[in-house]
Design a protein around this motif. Sequence first.
Motif, PDB file in Angstrom:
ATOM      1  N   TYR A   1     -32.832   4.912  -0.789  1.00 57.13           N
ATOM      2  CA  TYR A   1     -31.406   5.149  -1.033  1.00 57.13           C
ATOM      3  C   TYR A   1     -31.192   5.722  -2.427  1.00 57.13           C
ATOM      4  N   ASN A   2     -30.023   6.310  -2.614  1.00 55.51           N
ATOM      5  CA  ASN A   2     -29.720   6.838  -3.941  1.00 55.51           C
ATOM      6  C   ASN A   2     -28.423   6.227  -4.445  1.00 55.51           C
ATOM      7  N   VAL A   3     -28.361   6.153  -5.764  1.00 56.25           N
ATOM      8  CA  VAL A   3     -27.157   5.624  -6.400  1.00 56.25           C
ATOM      9  C   VAL A   3     -26.758   6.617  -7.481  1.00 56.25           C
ATOM     10  N   SER A   4     -25.483   6.963  -7.518  1.00 53.32           N
ATOM     11  CA  SER A   4     -25.032   7.913  -8.535  1.00 53.32           C
ATOM     12  C   SER A   4     -24.317   7.202  -9.649  1.00 53.32           C
ATOM     13  N   ARG A   5     -24.672   7.580 -10.834  1.00 47.66           N
ATOM     14  CA  ARG A   5     -23.992   7.007 -11.987  1.00 47.66           C
ATOM     15  C   ARG A   5     -23.794   8.116 -13.001  1.00 47.66           C
ATOM     16  N   LYS A   6     -22.554   8.332 -13.394  1.00 47.54           N
ATOM     17  CA  LYS A   6     -22.233   9.348 -14.397  1.00 47.54           C
ATOM     18  C   LYS A   6     -22.880  10.684 -14.041  1.00 47.54           C
ATOM     19  N   SER A   7     -22.645  11.148 -12.845  1.00 48.71           N
ATOM     20  CA  SER A   7     -23.130  12.423 -12.326  1.00 48.71           C
ATOM     21  C   SER A   7     -24.645  12.563 -12.324  1.00 48.71           C
ATOM     22  N   LYS A   8     -25.358  11.436 -12.429  1.00 53.55           N
ATOM     23  CA  LYS A   8     -26.809  11.493 -12.265  1.00 53.55           C
ATOM     24  C   LYS A   8     -27.169  10.645 -11.054  1.00 53.55           C
ATOM     25  N   THR A   9     -28.116  11.110 -10.277  1.00 56.63           N
ATOM     26  CA  THR A   9     -28.499  10.382  -9.075  1.00 56.63           C
ATOM     27  C   THR A   9     -29.870   9.760  -9.260  1.00 56.63           C
ATOM     28  N   PHE A  10     -29.968   8.500  -8.907  1.00 57.95           N
ATOM     29  CA  PHE A  10     -31.224   7.783  -9.012  1.00 57.95           C
ATOM     30  C   PHE A  10     -31.706   7.407  -7.629  1.00 57.95           C
ATOM     31  N   LEU A  11     -33.005   7.580  -7.415  1.00 54.75           N
ATOM     32  CA  LEU A  11     -33.583   7.292  -6.116  1.00 54.75           C
ATOM     33  C   LEU A  11     -34.354   5.986  -6.141  1.00 54.75           C
ATOM     34  N   PHE A  12     -34.174   5.208  -5.073  1.00 54.39           N
ATOM     35  CA  PHE A  12     -34.888   3.948  -4.986  1.00 54.39           C
ATOM     36  C   PHE A  12     -35.453   3.773  -3.590  1.00 54.39           C
ATOM     37  N   LYS A  13     -36.483   2.938  -3.540  1.00 56.59           N
ATOM     38  CA  LYS A  13     -36.989   2.550  -2.232  1.00 56.59           C
ATOM     39  C   LYS A  13     -36.905   1.032  -2.160  1.00 56.59           C
ATOM     40  N   VAL A  14     -36.488   0.531  -1.029  1.00 58.79           N
ATOM     41  CA  VAL A  14     -36.357  -0.924  -0.926  1.00 58.79           C
ATOM     42  C   VAL A  14     -36.997  -1.441   0.348  1.00 58.79           C
ATOM     43  N   ARG A  15     -37.584  -2.646   0.203  1.00 58.14           N
ATOM     44  CA  ARG A  15     -38.162  -3.325   1.347  1.00 58.14           C
ATOM     45  C   ARG A  15     -37.529  -4.718   1.381  1.00 58.14           C
ATOM     46  N   LEU A  16     -36.752  -4.983   2.420  1.00 61.19           N
ATOM     47  CA  LEU A  16     -36.092  -6.275   2.537  1.00 61.19           C
ATOM     48  C   LEU A  16     -36.772  -7.093   3.608  1.00 61.19           C
ATOM     49  N   LEU A  17     -37.197  -8.292   3.213  1.00 61.42           N
ATOM     50  CA  LEU A  17     -37.840  -9.177   4.170  1.00 61.42           C
ATOM     51  C   LEU A  17     -36.988 -10.435   4.316  1.00 61.42           C
TER      52      LEU A  17
END
Lengths: 319, 281
Positions: free
Chosen positions: B215-231
Motif C-alpha cells: 500500500y501507499n501513503v501520501s504525505r505532503k505530496s510525497k508517496t511512501f510505499l509499504f508492504k504489510v503482512r497481517l497475521l
Amino acid sequence: MDNSIFQVYEDEIQSLEEEIELLAEKYEDSQQESTFFSDEEILMSISSYQTEIKGHEFPSNLKAELETLETDLSFLMKFTGIQFTNHSKKTVEKTRNRTVQKHRLSGNCHSLSFQLDFQLLEMQNKENVSVVITDLSIRMESGENSDVSKFVERAEECGNLLTFFRSFSSYAEWYEHRRCTFRHFKGNYILKHDPEAGLCRSCSEVSHPNMRSESGGSKGIMAKYPEIVTLPEGLLGDHIVLRNPNTPGFELMIVWKIHMDEEGVTIPVLDLLTKVPEKGLEQKMATIENAPSHFRSVLLLLGIEAAIDNLIKVVGSEK
Amino acid sequence: MEGGKACAPSGVFAHLEMLEVQSHEAAVKQEEMEQQEEKLARLKATVQELRLRRDELQAKVDLQQKGQLGKEGVMLPPAQPSAQAVLEWKIKSLKAMLRLFYLTGISGKLTKKGVCFCISTAYEGTYLDSYYLDLLTEPEVQIYRHSVPIFIPLEEIAKKYLQTDIRRFLSVLSDHLNAYVQRRYQADQLQKHFSDQIEGKLQRNSLCDLLVFNYNVSRKSKTFLFKVRLLYGDLCCSLPTEAVVSCASDAPASVAEMAAAHSGLFRRVALHKAFRSFGSA
C-alpha cells in the motif's frame, strides 16, 4: 398512433400499483403496531375461533401456528436466558427498497434487566436484505460496584447491538453463577442428575422439593454450613464471610467481583481477605498470611466451588 | 365497336381490384385505429381507477398518522375485531419478537427431532451472514446439517462442548464465526474504499487470518510505499496478532519510523479505520 403514448400510461399504471401496495403495507403495519390485545382477549379469541371454524372443512391452522410460535419463543427465552418483557416498534419510513423502524425493547437477561432504544434500517439489495442498527441507546442493570459505562458508551457509538447482547448475556450468567454458588454454600442442597428438579445451569445446583430426606452422607457437613457461612449483603452481594463460632474474631472474607471491560468481556475477580484477632492465633500467622495466594492457586486448579469448599472445611475444622 | 365507352376489360377489373384492395386496407386501418383508441381509453380508465384507490389509501394512512399523533396511548380498532383478526394480530406480534432474537446472536426454532439454531454475525451495527445448525437431540446431541464454512473448526469445537454444554458450544462457535466475518468485512471495506492506496493485489485466504498486500501513503505530496503482512493468530479475534510492515530498503529513517507506527496501528485498530486515519492525518 405510436407506442410511446401507451408506454407512458403503462408506466404510470405500474408505478401506481407499486404505490398502492406500499400504502397498503404501511396501513397494515400501522394497525399492527398501534393495536394491543391482552392475553385474556387472545384466549377468548382462540376459543371463539375454534367454534367458528368447527362447521368448515378446512383445518384450523391459525391456532396451530400460534402454538408453534409460542413454543419456539418460550424455548428460545429459556435457552438463552434472554426474556423480552416489552416490545414496541413504529415504522418510520417505508419505500420499495428501504424500511426504517424505531424499536423500544425491554427485558431481562437472567436476573439483570435492560432497556434498549434503536433504529433498524432494512435495505433490499439484489441478493439479500441488509440490516443496520443506528441510534442505539442502552440502559442495563449492572449490579453494585460495577462500572460498565465505558462498555455501554462504546457499544452505543457503534450501534453494536449484537456485541451488547452477547456481552450482557455472559455478564448476567456470571451474576447468576455467583448467586447460585452463594446459595449453595449458604446451606441449600445439592443433588445432581435429577430431571425432576429445577436447574441452575451454570453450577448445576439443583433445588428439589424433597431434598432434606435424601441428603445422605453429606448431611452432616451441610448442617454445619449455615453456621460458618454468612452473606452480609445477601445472595446478591459480592462477598461471603466464613467464621467459626469456636474462634471468635477470626474471619475469612471471599470477595467475588464481576467486572466488564470496554470490549464487553466479563472478568470475574476473586480474592480472599483475612481478619485476625490481635491475640490467640500467632502460631498460625504464616498460614494465615499465605491464605490469599493459596486460595488463588486452588482457584486455578480446582475452580471456584472447590476452592470455597476447601476454605469452609478449613474454617470449620478450627477448634 | 359501337357507341359508348370502350375500355379494355382487363383495365376495369384491375381498377376494381385496386379499389377493393384500397377499401380493404382502409377498413383494416380503421379497425386498428378503433382498437388503439379503445386500448387508450381502457388505459386511461385504469389509471383513473388506480389513482382513486391510491388517494383513498393515502387518506386512510394520513388519518392513521394523525390519530397516532393525537394521543400517545394505545389505539384499539374501531369495530369489534373478529377472533380471526385478533389471532392474526397475535401471530404477527410473536413473529416480530422471534425476529428480534436474530438481533441477539442466537435464534432458532424447534424441529421434529431437535432444534435448528441460527447464529447471526455483525460488524458493529451492520448485520452480516447468518449460519445454521440443525441439531438432533436423540439419542445424543449431534449435528445433522449446518451451513458453517469448512475452514471454521466446527468438529473441534463440537468435540469439546457439544455433549456437555450446548450453550458454551454455540457461544464459542459464535465467537469464531463473528471474528471471521469481521475480518472479512475489514478486508472487503479496504478493497472497496481504499483501492487507490493498494498496489497490486490484496492476498488473503478464505479464513481471512492472513493478509498480505502493498500500500501507499501520501504525505505532503510525497508517496511512501509499504508492504504489510497481517497475521490473525487468535481466530476469535478480529485484530491481528502480528503486523509486519516493511518499506524499501533504501528508505530514510523517517519512513522506517512510519512503518513501525503503522504496525502498531494495525494491531490496535480495525483495518479500514486505520486507512481512514491515514487519509485524515
